[in-house]
Design a protein around this motif. Structure first.
Motif, mmCIF file in Angstrom:
data_model
loop_
_atom_site.group_PDB
_atom_site.id
_atom_site.type_symbol
_atom_site.label_atom_id
_atom_site.label_comp_id
_atom_site.label_asym_id
_atom_site.label_seq_id
_atom_site.Cartn_x
_atom_site.Cartn_y
_atom_site.Cartn_z
ATOM 1 N N LEU A 197 0.826 -1.208 0.000
ATOM 2 C CA LEU A 197 0.000 0.000 0.000
ATOM 3 C C LEU A 197 0.857 1.254 0.000
ATOM 4 C CD1 LEU A 197 -2.693 1.510 0.302
ATOM 5 C CD2 LEU A 197 -2.580 1.067 2.765
ATOM 6 N N GLY A 198 1.935 1.254 0.796
ATOM 7 C CA GLY A 198 2.805 2.420 0.822
ATOM 8 C C GLY A 198 3.501 2.665 -0.509
ATOM 9 N N LEU A 199 4.016 1.598 -1.129
ATOM 10 C CA LEU A 199 4.661 1.737 -2.432
ATOM 11 C C LEU A 199 3.685 2.235 -3.488
ATOM 12 C CD1 LEU A 199 6.723 -1.573 -2.371
ATOM 13 C CD2 LEU A 199 7.711 0.697 -2.683
ATOM 14 N N MET A 200 2.481 1.681 -3.493
ATOM 15 C CA MET A 200 1.506 2.058 -4.506
ATOM 16 C C MET A 200 1.029 3.494 -4.309
ATOM 17 S SD MET A 200 -2.055 0.104 -5.510
ATOM 18 C CE MET A 200 -2.638 0.163 -3.811
ATOM 19 N N GLY A 201 0.705 3.847 -3.063
ATOM 20 C CA GLY A 201 0.188 5.188 -2.812
ATOM 21 C C GLY A 201 1.181 6.282 -3.134
ATOM 22 N N SER A 202 2.419 6.113 -2.695
ATOM 23 C CA SER A 202 3.415 7.158 -2.940
ATOM 24 C C SER A 202 3.932 7.114 -4.368
ATOM 25 C CB SER A 202 4.576 6.995 -1.947
ATOM 26 O OG SER A 202 5.145 5.702 -2.058
ATOM 27 N N GLY A 203 4.238 5.925 -4.886
ATOM 28 C CA GLY A 203 4.831 5.834 -6.215
ATOM 29 C C GLY A 203 3.892 6.212 -7.334
ATOM 30 N N MET A 204 2.682 5.676 -7.318
ATOM 31 C CA MET A 204 1.752 5.931 -8.421
ATOM 32 C C MET A 204 1.271 7.377 -8.426
ATOM 33 S SD MET A 204 -1.840 3.984 -9.344
ATOM 34 C CE MET A 204 -1.110 2.384 -9.056
ATOM 35 N N ILE A 205 0.866 7.878 -7.261
ATOM 36 C CA ILE A 205 0.330 9.244 -7.209
ATOM 37 C C ILE A 205 1.435 10.269 -7.467
ATOM 38 C CG2 ILE A 205 -0.872 10.925 -5.775
ATOM 39 C CD1 ILE A 205 -2.217 8.642 -4.335
ATOM 40 N N ALA A 206 2.627 10.034 -6.927
ATOM 41 C CA ALA A 206 3.723 10.978 -7.146
ATOM 42 C C ALA A 206 4.116 11.036 -8.616
ATOM 43 C CB ALA A 206 4.927 10.581 -6.292
ATOM 44 N N ALA A 207 4.179 9.881 -9.283
ATOM 45 C CA ALA A 207 4.513 9.886 -10.705
ATOM 46 C C ALA A 207 3.437 10.584 -11.521
ATOM 47 C CB ALA A 207 4.695 8.454 -11.195
ATOM 48 N N PHE A 262 4.321 0.543 -10.244
ATOM 49 C CA PHE A 262 3.332 1.529 -9.817
ATOM 50 C C PHE A 262 3.623 2.909 -10.417
ATOM 51 C CE2 PHE A 262 2.929 -1.262 -5.858
ATOM 52 C CZ PHE A 262 1.839 -1.930 -6.375
ATOM 53 N N ALA A 263 4.895 3.294 -10.459
ATOM 54 C CA ALA A 263 5.248 4.593 -11.031
ATOM 55 C C ALA A 263 4.945 4.641 -12.522
ATOM 56 C CB ALA A 263 6.719 4.892 -10.771
ATOM 57 N N ALA A 264 5.101 3.518 -13.221
ATOM 58 C CA ALA A 264 4.775 3.485 -14.645
ATOM 59 C C ALA A 264 3.294 3.766 -14.874
ATOM 60 C CB ALA A 264 5.164 2.134 -15.227
ATOM 61 N N ARG A 265 2.442 3.214 -14.031
ATOM 62 C CA ARG A 265 1.007 3.497 -14.172
ATOM 63 C C ARG A 265 0.706 4.966 -13.891
ATOM 64 N NH1 ARG A 265 -1.660 -0.947 -10.413
ATOM 65 N NH2 ARG A 265 -3.633 -0.161 -11.285
ATOM 66 N N GLY A 266 1.374 5.541 -12.892
ATOM 67 C CA GLY A 266 1.190 6.968 -12.632
ATOM 68 C C GLY A 266 1.655 7.822 -13.793
ATOM 69 N N LYS A 267 2.753 7.423 -14.432
ATOM 70 C CA LYS A 267 3.240 8.139 -15.615
ATOM 71 C C LYS A 267 2.215 8.108 -16.745
ATOM 72 C CE LYS A 267 6.279 9.676 -18.723
ATOM 73 N NZ LYS A 267 6.804 11.054 -18.742
ATOM 74 N N LEU A 268 1.572 6.953 -16.935
ATOM 75 C CA LEU A 268 0.542 6.855 -17.972
ATOM 76 C C LEU A 268 -0.651 7.740 -17.647
ATOM 77 C CD1 LEU A 268 -0.698 5.599 -20.510
ATOM 78 C CD2 LEU A 268 -1.467 3.678 -19.088
ATOM 79 N N PHE A 269 -1.057 7.788 -16.387
ATOM 80 C CA PHE A 269 -2.180 8.646 -16.003
ATOM 81 C C PHE A 269 -1.857 10.114 -16.260
ATOM 82 C CE2 PHE A 269 -3.219 5.217 -12.657
ATOM 83 C CZ PHE A 269 -3.911 4.489 -13.598
ATOM 84 N N ALA A 270 -0.627 10.517 -15.969
ATOM 85 C CA ALA A 270 -0.226 11.898 -16.229
ATOM 86 C C ALA A 270 -0.199 12.190 -17.716
ATOM 87 C CB ALA A 270 1.141 12.171 -15.605
ATOM 88 N N ARG A 271 0.215 11.204 -18.490
ATOM 89 C CA ARG A 271 0.303 11.381 -19.940
ATOM 90 C C ARG A 271 -1.079 11.480 -20.580
ATOM 91 N NH1 ARG A 271 3.951 12.945 -23.895
ATOM 92 N NH2 ARG A 271 3.730 11.677 -25.774
#
Length: 276
Positions: free
Chosen positions: A52-62, A111-120
């Motif tokens: 949960l910590g990795l997903m919350g910080s990594g995905m949202i931050a990216a 998780f960061a890759a998914r956040g990058k896609l959401f930003a894109r």
């Protein structure tokens, strides 16, 4: 036009970073503190909480920064902080540190890759999508941890958060991440395909490739699941066992020190053991 868009991102950034802190740091920290006095050791809850910590910080931050490395860096920093907190709350040292760090790195990348896609794909609203995804997967992950069997296995195997939880938990209480290699392959594969989709945006055909890879890797995790975790032993039972061991040893030494009592039967002396 570009000068009109940039201030909009700076205005929403404080709220977005607050959401990342709450989902990635505050929620896992609260969960650890609440479970510190649970009957089972804290290490048996480490997989879902750290995931949960990795997903919350990594995905949202990216998604906020639109940078992959930002999400990975914050995810790893969050994981390190949570491990230190868990140690302060009584969790034992990491039995497989290399496997644990490897699980953290691959999960943070995915998780960061998914956040990058959401930003894109959604620009300044990408972090909202990331927040809803984190909330949904976290709810199912915590439900599965608190009430085993409440959710079907075919549903859990579709969740990247569950893959990360499997890999981390195996590193914490199992034989290392090699036993959960299918989960690591699924996380790395989905992360790579997600980055490809983000790079080819706004083309839509790569989405079919991404969903096909997601389903195929979910099938891999289904057919090659991680081994079952050992049953947790409550701390009270462990302390009782430790307390009983000296008593048993003293009793055995006392019995060995007592002389045997000879009894004559039929002209023969028989040594009887001392009475309990």
């Amino acid at each position: 036009m570009s000068s009109m868009v940039r201030p909009q991102r700076s205005v929403i950034s404080p709220l977005a970073w607050l959401a990342a802190a709450l989902a990635g740091i505050a929620a896992p920290t609260l969960a650890m503190v609440m479970l510190a006095d649970a009957p089972a050791p804290l290490v048996f809850f480490g997989g879902p909480i750290l995931s949960l910590g990795l997903m919350g910080s990594g995905m949202i931050a990216a998604a906020i920064a639109a940078r992959l490395w930002v999400g990975i860096a914050l995810a790893l920093l969050t994981a390190a902080g949570l491990v230190l907190l868990a140690g302060a709350l009584g969790m034992s040292l990491l039995p497989h540190p290399v496997s644990t760090v490897l699980a953290f790195a691959i999960a943070g990348f995915s998780f960061a890759a998914r956040g990058k896609l959401f930003a894109r794909s959604a620009a300044d609203k990408g972090w909202w999508i990331a927040l809803f995804v984190v909330a949904g997967e976290a709810a199912m992950l915590l439900t599965a941890a608190a009430m085993p069997g409440a959710l079907p296995d075919w549903l859990l195997v579709l969740l990247p958060a569950q893959w990360a939880s499997m890999a981390i938990q195996t590193a914490l209480t199992g034989t290392g991440t090699r036993a959960a290699s299918s989960a690591l392959i699924a996380l790395a594969g989905t992360g790579a395909v997600t980055l490809l989709v983000a790079r080819l945006w706004p083309r839509r055909w790569p989405y079919a490739l991404m969903f096909s890879a997601w389903l195929g890797l979910s099938a891999l995790v289904w057919h090659r699941p991680a081994p079952p975790m050992p049953a947790p032993t409550p701390p009270n039972a462990q302390s009782e066992q430790r307390l009983m061991q000296p008593s048993v040893g003293i009793a055995q030494a006392h019995a060995a020190a007592e002389p045997s009592v000879p009894v004559v039967r039929g002209g023969r002396a028989i040594a009887l053991p001392p009475a309990d």
